[in-house]
Scaffold this active site. Structure first.
Site, PDB file in Angstrom:
ATOM      1  CE  LYS A  54      -3.934  -2.315   2.389  1.00 19.39           C
ATOM      2  NZ  LYS A  54      -4.341  -2.623   3.691  1.00 19.39           N
ATOM      3  CD  GLN A  98      -3.973  -4.515   6.839  1.00 19.20           C
ATOM      4  OE1 GLN A  98      -3.849  -3.570   5.879  1.00 19.20           O
ATOM      5  NE2 GLN A  98      -4.547  -5.627   6.191  1.00 19.20           N
ATOM      6  CG  ASP A 121     -10.129  -0.108   5.213  1.00 22.47           C
ATOM      7  OD1 ASP A 121     -10.128  -0.390   4.171  1.00 22.47           O
ATOM      8  OD2 ASP A 121      -9.245  -0.337   6.284  1.00 22.47           O
TER       9      ASP A 121
HETATM   10  N1  GUN Z   1      -7.453  -6.818   6.259  1.00 22.04           N
HETATM   11  C1  GUN Z   1      -7.698  -7.594   5.116  1.00 22.04           C
HETATM   12  N2  GUN Z   1      -8.474  -6.435   4.468  1.00 22.04           N
HETATM   13  C2  GUN Z   1      -8.495  -5.499   4.668  1.00 22.04           C
HETATM   14  C3  GUN Z   1      -9.013  -4.093   4.117  1.00 22.04           C
HETATM   15  O1  GUN Z   1      -9.598  -4.065   3.102  1.00 22.04           O
HETATM   16  N3  GUN Z   1      -8.883  -3.121   5.257  1.00 22.04           N
HETATM   17  C4  GUN Z   1      -8.192  -3.323   6.347  1.00 22.04           C
HETATM   18  N4  GUN Z   1      -8.055  -2.117   6.867  1.00 22.04           N
HETATM   19  N5  GUN Z   1      -7.611  -4.522   6.896  1.00 22.04           N
HETATM   20  C5  GUN Z   1      -7.852  -5.542   6.156  1.00 22.04           C
END
Ligand code: GUN
Length: 296
Positions: A54, A98, A121
């Protein structure tokens, strides 16, 4: 029939290119550089890979990346204090914590402490409610990526039968809301659904988001249907580590009209949409026009 392969890797590269163009224009015209803060608590290896990927792509599209790596034993008080400071930081337009968080931390409490306008998100209860009522919101990245690929492939989705297999807050439920928003007739199926194959065979659009490797086989698929495979499962076969989806690719591709592969389907779209959401959040924060084609 052999299905058309929907190339998510190429589509994601195109979306990131569009984001990069918008960012360049924002910088030139408004002196604004969108910024994304990613918070990682602990050392989960898969999460570390996602977070570094990311960060790298955020910089590639010209945005600022702020990474906050905290030890696994970080207290809730300290994590909430960090989010409070990111909420107040004008250089930060998007905040992503995350998941999964270590078990001593309350994920709902943490997520709901993020400023909803910076919740890239789309997991904050305000954004969930706004999406459910058809109001402008931040939309979860994975379902947004699926929607973009479906619109690109079909044009209008109006009147299509969509079956979403899986009812998670991250994928299944928001996916269903987005498909409803595009005037599909939507069924959410799950592990307790009676005669799941028959329910799935009604689908013009079948979204597999169950988290079970290769569970959706060709006999679940209506001839000509579009299969969107959200699964990313690491399995071992013939002594080799492999990445497979929730759909059994060969048997589904033999029946479907179109299918997303794993890897190279939905996965790359998720980060592309995270970047799109960060751009959207930055535009909204400054009262500027939102990027076209990059929102729900
Ligand atoms: N862990 C797995 N998928 C995601 C996501 O889309 N966002 C976040 N913040 N954590 C994750």
């Amino acid at each position: 029939m052999t299905a058309k392969v929907i190339d998510g890797k190429a589509f994601a590269a195109k979306v990131r290119g569009q984001v990069a163009d918008h960012v360049a224009r924002l910088k030139a015209e408004s002196g604004l550089t969108p910024g994304l803060a990613v918070v990682l608590v602990g050392e989960d290896p898969a999460s570390q890979v996602y977070v570094s990927s990311k960060g790298k792509m955020t910089v590639e599209v010209g945005m600022n990346s702020f990474e906050h790596k905290l030890p696994a034993d970080t207290s809730e008080t300290d994590l909430l204090a960090l989010i409070k400071s990111l909420n107040a930081d004008a250089k930060v337009h998007g905040i992503l914590v995350q998941l999964p968080l270590p078990s001593h931390l309350n994920s709902d409490l943490v997520i709901n402490s993020i400023d909803p306008a910076k919740d890239v998100d789309g997991f904050h209860i305000s954004n969930v409610g706004l999406l459910g009522t058809g109001q402008k919101s931040m939309v979860p990245c994975t379902p947004l990526g699926c929607l973009m690929m479906l619109r690109d492939h079909h044009g209008s989705l109006a009147g299509m039968n969509a079956v979403v297999v899986g009812r998670s807050n991250i994928v299944g439920k928001p996916m269903a809301q987005l498909l409803l928003g595009d005037s599909c007739t939507v069924t959410i199926a799950h592990s307790k659904t009676k005669d799941l194959p028959a329910v799935c065979r009604q689908a013009d659009i079948l979204v597999a988001a169950v988290g079970r490797p290769e569970m959706i086989t060709g006999d679940y698929v209506k001839p000509g249907a579009t299969v969107i495979d959200v699964g990313i499962n690491r399995i071992e076969r013939d002594g080799k580590a492999r990445l497979v989806g929730d759909a059994h690719y060969e048997s589904c591709a033999a029946v479907a009209g179109a299918i997303t592969p794993v890897p190279g389907g939905v996965g790359p779209m998720t980060i592309a949409c995270l970047l799109a959401n960060t751009l959207t959040a930055a535009c909204r924060a400054h009262g500027l026009a939102e990027p076209k084609g990059l929102t729900a």
